[in-house]
Design a protein around this motif. Structure first.
Motif, PDB file in Angstrom:
ATOM      1  N   LEU A 255       0.829  -1.208   0.000  1.00  0.00           N
ATOM      2  CA  LEU A 255       0.000   0.000   0.000  1.00  0.00           C
ATOM      3  C   LEU A 255       0.864   1.259   0.000  1.00  0.00           C
ATOM      4  O   LEU A 255       0.509   2.261  -0.637  1.00  0.00           O
ATOM      5  N   LEU A 256       1.992   1.195   0.680  1.00  0.00           N
ATOM      6  CA  LEU A 256       2.857   2.373   0.766  1.00  0.00           C
ATOM      7  C   LEU A 256       3.560   2.673  -0.549  1.00  0.00           C
ATOM      8  O   LEU A 256       4.052   3.782  -0.745  1.00  0.00           O
ATOM      9  N   ARG A 257       3.620   1.704  -1.449  1.00  0.00           N
ATOM     10  CA  ARG A 257       4.241   1.962  -2.750  1.00  0.00           C
ATOM     11  C   ARG A 257       3.477   3.015  -3.546  1.00  0.00           C
ATOM     12  O   ARG A 257       4.025   3.645  -4.446  1.00  0.00           O
TER      13      ARG A 257
ATOM     14  N   VAL B  55       4.195   9.281   4.511  1.00  0.00           N
ATOM     15  CA  VAL B  55       3.321   8.906   5.617  1.00  0.00           C
ATOM     16  C   VAL B  55       3.159  10.158   6.471  1.00  0.00           C
ATOM     17  O   VAL B  55       4.141  10.692   7.004  1.00  0.00           O
ATOM     18  N   ALA B  56       1.944  10.646   6.570  1.00  0.00           N
ATOM     19  CA  ALA B  56       1.689  11.891   7.296  1.00  0.00           C
ATOM     20  C   ALA B  56       1.789  11.658   8.797  1.00  0.00           C
ATOM     21  O   ALA B  56       1.319  10.644   9.319  1.00  0.00           O
ATOM     22  N   ALA B  57       2.409  12.600   9.493  1.00  0.00           N
ATOM     23  CA  ALA B  57       2.545  12.490  10.942  1.00  0.00           C
ATOM     24  C   ALA B  57       1.178  12.396  11.613  1.00  0.00           C
ATOM     25  O   ALA B  57       1.008  11.694  12.615  1.00  0.00           O
ATOM     26  N   GLY B  58       0.189  13.093  11.036  1.00  0.00           N
ATOM     27  CA  GLY B  58      -1.148  13.078  11.607  1.00  0.00           C
ATOM     28  C   GLY B  58      -1.800  11.710  11.583  1.00  0.00           C
ATOM     29  O   GLY B  58      -2.643  11.406  12.431  1.00  0.00           O
TER      30      GLY B  58
ATOM     31  N   ALA C  25       7.652   7.678   2.242  1.00  0.00           N
ATOM     32  CA  ALA C  25       7.099   6.325   2.272  1.00  0.00           C
ATOM     33  C   ALA C  25       8.199   5.280   2.220  1.00  0.00           C
ATOM     34  O   ALA C  25       8.091   4.210   2.826  1.00  0.00           O
ATOM     35  N   GLY C  26       9.287   5.574   1.496  1.00  0.00           N
ATOM     36  CA  GLY C  26      10.371   4.606   1.376  1.00  0.00           C
ATOM     37  C   GLY C  26      11.014   4.274   2.703  1.00  0.00           C
ATOM     38  O   GLY C  26      11.392   3.119   2.953  1.00  0.00           O
TER      39      GLY C  26
END
Length: 322
Positions: free
Chosen positions: A190-192, A197-200, A213-214
């Protein structure tokens, strides 16, 4: 403004006086990685009027979802400012895409492996050129892992370090259900599709920033069931046996992400004859069971933890506790 460096292009982008401290921000363009757009911000804190008598160089490296503000607040406070007042020549490094370091073209694919192979050696070379002395290095959480990776991978010559301090850093504790292969694989897949990635998303409050994301995909691989701290065939953990610089590992008794036993295990990977560890908790006589952030930013850290770090940096040993 240009800075004098024979290594690679370096711009002095600002030079400010903050109370009795000087704040010089450099932007390094090492041109040593596959992404030529990478630029790294490096902030030097010094005592005003004391440039002719610089203290021992010290590089502070932030963790994930963070930047230089974990060491040096907008109000001029924090461990970085405190150590600068104590006489150290303090350098605050910000990893590619964090803080004042611009987002590079391959931001979404940034990894700690890139920090270790390319960015930290460039920062070490510039600080060494400016200071003409080995620097003390202190890394928090992921910052400590980046330092372990660059040393374990042989990307950074240990002779460039006077000492190493790891605060809340570990490589052996699995992270809950994401340690199960199917869930870890799905999360990485999913992260690809994500830039960051948001801190929130993680419930982190004001002052935290997004993470590429990497980097998060890489962390999921390391801490998965069959994960290994390394890249390709390189085993960074095994490489630490060749590292002999003095090492201090601090752990928080209340830190669930990096339990004290796991921090101790990382320390024991080093071949250093001088290794120290300390768990910051009530059992050891501290005012609280410190968490990963509280060990640096908590209300008790200034009077309990910061003096310990200063003593270690000066003497490469911890003071006797009453």
């Amino acid at each position: 403004m240009q800075s004098s460096s024979k290594l690679f292009p370096v711009a002095l982008v600002s030079a400010e006086l903050r109370g009795d401290l000087t704040e010089d921000v450099y932007l390094l363009k090492p041109n040593n990685s596959p992404d030529p757009s990478v630029e790294l911000a490096l902030t030097r804190l010094g005592r005003a009027g004391r440039d002719g008598a610089r203290g021992a160089p010290l590089v502070l490296l932030h963790g994930s979802f963070a930047n230089r503000r974990i060491w040096y607040t907008t109000g001029g406070q924090g461990l970085g400012a405190w150590l600068a007042h104590a006489g150290f020549d303090v350098w605050l490094a910000e990893m590619r895409g964090h803080g004042l370091s611009p987002r590079n073209l391959s931001y979404r694919d940034n990894r700690v492996a890139d920090y270790a192979r390319y960015d930290l050696p460039a920062i070490a070379a510039f600080v060494g050129e400016q200071c003409a002395a080995p620097a003390h290095w202190l890394g928090h959480a992921q910052g400590g892992l980046a330092l372990a990776a660059t040393l374990g991978g042989g990307y950074l010559d240990a002779a460039q370090l006077a000492s190493l301090t790891l605060c809340g850093s570990q490589i052996s504790c699995r992270h809950g259900v994401l340690g199960l292969p199917p869930l870890g694989w799905v999360a990485r897949l999913l992260l690809r599709r994500r830039e960051q990635v948001a801190a929130g998303w993680l419930g982190l409050g004001e002052g935290y920033e997004d993470e590429p994301a990497g980097v998060v995909r890489e962390s999921l691989r390391w801490f998965g069931l069959f994960g290994r701290f390394g890249e390709g065939r390189q085993d960074w953990a095994a490489g630490l046996a060749e590292v002999t610089v003095p090492v201090l590992a601090l752990a928080g008794a209340g830190d669930r992400a990096a339990p004290a036993a796991a921090c101790r295990q990382l320390l024991e990977r080093f071949g250093s004859p001088l290794r120290e560890s300390l768990c910051l908790g009530r059992v050891e006589g501290f005012a609280e069971d410190y968490g990963q952030v509280a060990m640096l930013l908590g209300s008790n850290a200034r009077c309990e933890v910061w003096p310990l770090l200063e003593y270690w940096l000066r003497h490469q040993r911890l003071p006797e506790r009453r």
